[in-house]
Design an enzyme around this catalytic site. Structure first.
Site, PDB file in Angstrom:
ATOM      1  N   ARG A 221       0.627  -1.210  -0.042  1.00 22.61           N
ATOM      2  CA  ARG A 221      -0.393   0.238  -0.295  1.00 22.61           C
ATOM      3  C   ARG A 221       0.682   1.052   0.258  1.00 22.61           C
ATOM      4  O   ARG A 221       0.544   2.142  -0.240  1.00 22.61           O
ATOM      5  CB  ARG A 221      -0.848   0.027   1.364  1.00 22.61           C
TER       6      ARG A 221
ATOM      7  N   LYS B 278      15.488 -26.579   1.571  1.00 20.75           N
ATOM      8  CA  LYS B 278      17.403 -26.537   2.476  1.00 20.75           C
ATOM      9  C   LYS B 278      17.652 -27.797   1.445  1.00 20.75           C
ATOM     10  O   LYS B 278      17.258 -28.821   1.194  1.00 20.75           O
ATOM     11  CB  LYS B 278      16.833 -26.989   3.693  1.00 20.75           C
TER      12      LYS B 278
ATOM     13  N   ASP C 245       3.894 -23.254  14.908  1.00 20.55           N
ATOM     14  CA  ASP C 245       4.386 -22.591  14.733  1.00 20.55           C
ATOM     15  C   ASP C 245       5.397 -23.525  13.686  1.00 20.55           C
ATOM     16  O   ASP C 245       6.149 -22.866  12.697  1.00 20.55           O
ATOM     17  CB  ASP C 245       5.170 -21.594  14.969  1.00 20.55           C
TER      18      ASP C 245
ATOM     19  N   HIS D 188       7.418 -28.090   9.998  1.00 22.38           N
ATOM     20  CA  HIS D 188       8.815 -28.095   9.558  1.00 22.38           C
ATOM     21  C   HIS D 188       9.199 -29.490  10.077  1.00 22.38           C
ATOM     22  O   HIS D 188       9.619 -30.044   9.381  1.00 22.38           O
ATOM     23  CB  HIS D 188       9.392 -27.026  10.571  1.00 22.38           C
TER      24      HIS D 188
HETATM   25  P1  NAP Z   1       5.366  -6.964   7.194  1.00 18.66           P
HETATM   26  O1  NAP Z   1       6.801  -7.304   7.810  1.00 18.66           O
HETATM   27  O2  NAP Z   1       3.736  -7.058   8.875  1.00 18.66           O
HETATM   28  O3  NAP Z   1       4.937  -6.881   5.282  1.00 18.66           O
HETATM   29  C1  NAP Z   1       3.666  -7.069   5.300  1.00 18.66           C
HETATM   30  C2  NAP Z   1       3.990  -6.347   4.007  1.00 18.66           C
HETATM   31  O4  NAP Z   1       1.615  -6.437   3.356  1.00 18.66           O
HETATM   32  C3  NAP Z   1       4.040  -5.286   3.988  1.00 18.66           C
HETATM   33  O5  NAP Z   1       4.961  -4.852   2.301  1.00 18.66           O
HETATM   34  C4  NAP Z   1       3.049  -3.973   4.056  1.00 18.66           C
HETATM   35  O6  NAP Z   1       3.241  -3.200   3.226  1.00 18.66           O
HETATM   36  C5  NAP Z   1       1.980  -5.525   2.944  1.00 18.66           C
HETATM   37  N1  NAP Z   1       0.662  -5.139   3.178  1.00 18.66           N
HETATM   38  C6  NAP Z   1      -0.069  -5.525   4.236  1.00 18.66           C
HETATM   39  N2  NAP Z   1      -1.331  -5.001   3.953  1.00 18.66           N
HETATM   40  C7  NAP Z   1      -2.077  -4.869   3.051  1.00 18.66           C
HETATM   41  C8  NAP Z   1      -2.756  -4.382   2.247  1.00 18.66           C
HETATM   42  N3  NAP Z   1      -3.395  -4.381   2.299  1.00 18.66           N
HETATM   43  N4  NAP Z   1      -2.435  -4.526   0.654  1.00 18.66           N
HETATM   44  C9  NAP Z   1      -0.913  -4.561   0.162  1.00 18.66           C
HETATM   45  N5  NAP Z   1      -0.553  -4.581   0.793  1.00 18.66           N
HETATM   46  C10 NAP Z   1      -0.356  -4.795   2.221  1.00 18.66           C
HETATM   47  O7  NAP Z   1       4.729  -9.086   7.596  1.00 18.66           O
HETATM   48  P2  NAP Z   1       6.228 -10.705   6.332  1.00 18.66           P
HETATM   49  O8  NAP Z   1       6.188 -10.521   7.495  1.00 18.66           O
HETATM   50  O9  NAP Z   1       6.966  -9.478   6.017  1.00 18.66           O
HETATM   51  O10 NAP Z   1       4.884 -11.192   6.549  1.00 18.66           O
HETATM   52  C11 NAP Z   1       4.940 -11.744   5.844  1.00 18.66           C
HETATM   53  C12 NAP Z   1       3.838 -12.664   5.386  1.00 18.66           C
HETATM   54  O11 NAP Z   1       5.324 -13.549   4.765  1.00 18.66           O
HETATM   55  C13 NAP Z   1       3.134 -13.507   6.908  1.00 18.66           C
HETATM   56  O12 NAP Z   1       1.881 -13.731   6.154  1.00 18.66           O
HETATM   57  C14 NAP Z   1       3.827 -13.932   7.506  1.00 18.66           C
HETATM   58  O13 NAP Z   1       3.178 -14.866   8.542  1.00 18.66           O
HETATM   59  C15 NAP Z   1       4.310 -14.491   6.393  1.00 18.66           C
HETATM   60  N6  NAP Z   1       6.075 -15.301   7.071  1.00 18.66           N
HETATM   61  C16 NAP Z   1       7.132 -14.405   7.605  1.00 18.66           C
HETATM   62  C17 NAP Z   1       8.470 -14.404   7.569  1.00 18.66           C
HETATM   63  C18 NAP Z   1       9.157 -13.405   8.668  1.00 18.66           C
HETATM   64  O14 NAP Z   1      10.708 -13.841   8.271  1.00 18.66           O
HETATM   65  N7  NAP Z   1       8.890 -12.164   8.457  1.00 18.66           N
HETATM   66  C19 NAP Z   1       8.888 -16.426   7.890  1.00 18.66           C
HETATM   67  C20 NAP Z   1       7.356 -16.963   7.270  1.00 18.66           C
HETATM   68  C21 NAP Z   1       6.849 -16.594   6.988  1.00 18.66           C
HETATM   69  P3  NAP Z   1       1.825  -1.929   3.368  1.00 18.66           P
HETATM   70  O15 NAP Z   1       2.114  -1.816   4.361  1.00 18.66           O
HETATM   71  O16 NAP Z   1       2.699  -0.272   3.098  1.00 18.66           O
HETATM   72  O17 NAP Z   1       0.854  -1.388   2.495  1.00 18.66           O
END
Ligand code: NAP
Length: 481
Positions: free
Chosen positions: A51, A181, A234, A239
């Site tokens: 966004r 992996k 989790d 995993h």
């Molecule tokens: P995050 O840091 O909170 O990022 C969320 C992203 O989604 C941001 O780019 C945000 O940008 C965007 N977003 C949120 N609402 C939106 C909307 N309505 N329309 C378009 N874009 C939107 O989350 P994350 O840690 O990257 O995780 C993303 C996914 O991966 C989640 O499902 C999480 O469970 C999974 N995951 C993450 C990790 C990790 O290590 N981080 C590991 C395994 C799985 P804006 O706010 O600018 O829209």
């Protein structure tokens, strides 16, 4: 020894959540490494979508920063510049109308279209629907969905149904980065590419198998999410379950997505339900540091550790238990599978000569590789004394540093998406079967208001987990600092 890099076909990859933590730490640095190694063709493009209002230059700066922070080797300015040329950004609201026409306009015909849903699962349905409504997802388009895939069986089913309204199962790539992996794939290569192990890979010769995924970190900034999830949801449901499946499954008829996933599914369906005294839950706690402070919930009874004894009710594994454990704030960061073979049925040597059972350790991290202990005679003139020596197959040593510099799980999996190969992605029925096994365990804790056992941060977990093994006359492989 240098590995071969085969370029993929031209593609447009849209990363929804392209400004998020996962994109910054894993997806974008991984894509850069693939570009650096020559796997991206001329016609490859990456489109960040979120966004936040940002122009193309702003997004490229953001990605440059991510590469600077998370790519150690290969950080070469000219190549980074060339990679950034492939990137653009579109501000899109997954739940609204903003940005969708612009995104549709940015997509090219006649190239592979892949959409990475790196956003919370509550947005998956909205994005899938809008992709269809804007006509930018053809029959060849692929979507990649991140974990967590559901919170329980009902929510996973609902998510599968939502995605199935817009996409065929062959277009859905449910990512579990453990499957990307190198060692996990090597587990299949070792099992099914050699004559040596498979004849012994059953209850007749294997005493037990241990699967450990231990982390030294606590819940970090993810406290809110983690406290609603816990180690079982989790880590175990996804995993550890995947590692269990690959270790226990029957040989598939070929290395083909459905043949492999059919065999994994059979393992999950053959899992016996787990008795309550075969599971230990833990929560890290000390004067200085505790889980409840980290998640800011003083009444939390969510587990940051779980250990369990699991049985597989089939011909191959009847009588061989699998012990699983995973936890946060543990002594060592390690992911490994240990196959402990039985002792020889009869010893020709005198007692206390030092004979013991063979052990095959498959290490996912750190130092990816395998290690087999074999018993030999202790060198020297002191009579017949036996010692165990490791046959160490650490990839870095065996294949040279260059070959050991293998792609990270994410980059490998994204290239598989572009190639259209689903072997290392979870199928919908597999995820549902895993939840169907996990749900009753979690429900029974909720009903009993089961309280986790405390364990010292930086330790091997609660005492009760040691007893779980001792009771069967066995021991966990020691964790080291
Ligand atoms: P995050 O840091 O909170 O990022 C969320 C992203 O989604 C941001 O780019 C945000 O940008 C965007 N977003 C949120 N609402 C939106 C909307 N309505 N329309 C378009 N874009 C939107 O989350 P994350 O840690 O990257 O995780 C993303 C996914 O991966 C989640 O499902 C999480 O469970 C999974 N995951 C993450 C990790 C990790 O290590 N981080 C590991 C395994 C799985 P804006 O706010 O600018 O829209």
């Amino acid at each position: 020894m240098v590995s071969r890099v085969i370029p993929v076909d031209p593609f447009d990859l849209v990363i929804f959540g392209g400004t998020g933590d996962l994109a910054r730490r894993k997806i974008l640095p991984g894509l850069y490494r693939r570009f650096h190694d020559g796997q991206m063709p001329e016609g490859a493009r990456i489109i960040g979508a979120a966004r936040s209002e940002m122009d193309e230059a702003g997004y490229r700066d953001f990605v440059r920063g991510a590469i600077g922070e998370f790519v150690q080797k290969r950080n070469d300015k000219d190549i980074v510049d060339a990679f950034l040329e492939r990137l653009t950004y579109v501000a899109v609201d997954a739940k609204g109308t903003d940005g969708w026409d612009e995104l549709a306009h940015a997509m090219r015909p006649d190239v592979i279209k892949a959409y990475y849903f790196s956003v919370g699962p509550s947005l998956f349905g909205d994005i899938a629907e809008r992709l269809m409504n804007h006509g930018i997802a053809d029959d060849e388009a692929r979507i990649v969905v991140e974990k967590p895939f559901g919170h329980d069986l009902a929510s996973a089913r609902a998510l599968n149904e939502t995605l199935a309204r817009h996409f065929d199962e062959t277009q859905i790539y449910r990512i579990d980065h453990y499957l990307g992996k190198e060692t996990v794939q090597n587990l299949m290569a070792v099992r099914f590419g050699n004559m040596l192990f498979e004849p012994l890979w059953n209850a007749q010769y294997v005493d037990h198998i241990q699967i450990t995924v231990a982390e030294t970190v606590g819940v970090g900034g993810r406290g809110d999410y983690y406290d609603k999830s816990g180690a079982m949801r989790d880590m175990v449901q996804n995993h550890l379950m995947q590692l269990l499946c690959l270790t226990a499954m029957e040989p598939p008829s070929k290395y083909d997505p459905d043949a492999v996933r059919d065999e994994k599914l059979k393992v999950i369906r053959a899992l016996e339900s787990v008795e309550s005294d075969d599971i230990v839950r833990g929560q890290y706690k000390s004067q200085a540091e505790s889980y409840i402070d980290d998640v800011e919930n003083p009444r939390s009874i969510t587990e940051s550790y779980v250990a369990m004894k699991v049985r597989i009710a089939n011909w191959r594994w009847n009588g061989t238990p699998f012990y699983l454990r995973t936890g946060k704030r543990m002594k060592e960061r390690v992911s490994e599978i240990v196959v402990r073979f039985k002792e020889p049925p009869h010893s020709i040597f005198e007692e206390d000569t030092g004979q013991s059972a063979n052990e095959l350790t498959i290490r996912l991290q750190p130092n990816e590789g395998m290690d087999l202990t074999v018993t030999i005679k202790e060198p020297g003139p002191g009579g017949m004394r036996l010692i165990d020596v490791p046959l160490d197959m650490t990839f870095a040593e065996a294949l040279g540093e260059e070959a050991a510099d293998v792609p990270d799980a994410y980059e490998r999996l994204i290239m598989d998406v572009i190639r259209g190969n689903q072997t290392l992605f979870m199928r919908g029925d597999e995820v549902e079967a895993a939840w169907a096994w996990t749900d009753p365990i979690i429900d029974s804790w909720t009903v009993r208001e089961d309280r986790p056992h405390p364990y010292e941060p930086g330790s091997t977990g609660p005492e009760e987990a040691l007893i779980l093994m001792h009771r069967d006359g066995r021991r966990w492989r020691e964790l080291r600092t």
